[in-house]
Design a protein around this motif. Structure first.
Motif, PDB file in Angstrom:
ATOM      1  N   UNK A   1       0.834  -1.210   0.000  1.00  0.00           N
ATOM      2  CA  UNK A   1       0.000   0.000   0.000  1.00  0.00           C
ATOM      3  C   UNK A   1       0.864   1.253   0.000  1.00  0.00           C
ATOM      4  N   UNK A   2       2.066   1.186   0.586  1.00  0.00           N
ATOM      5  CA  UNK A   2       2.960   2.339   0.560  1.00  0.00           C
ATOM      6  C   UNK A   2       3.557   2.537  -0.822  1.00  0.00           C
ATOM      7  N   UNK A   3       3.675   1.464  -1.587  1.00  0.00           N
ATOM      8  CA  UNK A   3       4.095   1.619  -2.982  1.00  0.00           C
ATOM      9  C   UNK A   3       3.023   2.379  -3.752  1.00  0.00           C
ATOM     10  N   UNK A   4       1.758   2.082  -3.485  1.00  0.00           N
ATOM     11  CA  UNK A   4       0.657   2.799  -4.129  1.00  0.00           C
ATOM     12  C   UNK A   4       0.611   4.251  -3.680  1.00  0.00           C
ATOM     13  N   UNK A   5       0.695   4.486  -2.366  1.00  0.00           N
ATOM     14  CA  UNK A   5       0.682   5.863  -1.847  1.00  0.00           C
ATOM     15  C   UNK A   5       1.846   6.667  -2.423  1.00  0.00           C
ATOM     16  N   UNK A   6       3.011   6.042  -2.499  1.00  0.00           N
ATOM     17  CA  UNK A   6       4.183   6.724  -3.046  1.00  0.00           C
ATOM     18  C   UNK A   6       4.031   7.069  -4.510  1.00  0.00           C
ATOM     19  N   UNK A   7       3.457   6.143  -5.274  1.00  0.00           N
ATOM     20  CA  UNK A   7       3.238   6.403  -6.695  1.00  0.00           C
ATOM     21  C   UNK A   7       2.261   7.554  -6.893  1.00  0.00           C
ATOM     22  N   UNK A   8       1.192   7.564  -6.113  1.00  0.00           N
ATOM     23  CA  UNK A   8       0.210   8.648  -6.205  1.00  0.00           C
ATOM     24  C   UNK A   8       0.850   9.978  -5.819  1.00  0.00           C
ATOM     25  N   UNK A   9       1.628   9.983  -4.741  1.00  0.00           N
ATOM     26  CA  UNK A   9       2.306  11.204  -4.293  1.00  0.00           C
ATOM     27  C   UNK A   9       3.287  11.694  -5.352  1.00  0.00           C
TER      28      UNK A   9
END
Length: 63
Positions: free
Chosen positions: A40-48
């Motif tokens: 989920x942090x990979x997703x949050x990081x990509x969005x950021x």
């Protein structure tokens, strides 16, 4: 204002990139981080990262 948006965009891209790499387990630093190998942090990081890229791009096009 343009410069501030560009700086903020770069900051978001750098932090988002780090979060994404930590979430994917490619960067295992710092060792006590709760983000390591959490997808989920990979997703949050990509969005950021993408938000930062958009801010930087919009600021660069501004007159």
């Amino acid at each position: 204002m343009r410069f501030v948006l560009q700086v903020f965009g770069v900051a978001l891209m750098l932090s988002g990139g780090l979060w994404a790499l930590q979430g994917l387990g490619l960067v295992m630093w710092p060792a006590e981080s709760f983000m390591l190998a959490e997808q989920r942090w990979a997703l949050y990081g990509t969005i950021t990262f993408l938000i930062g890229l958009l801010l930087f791009w919009r600021a660069a096009r501004r007159r």
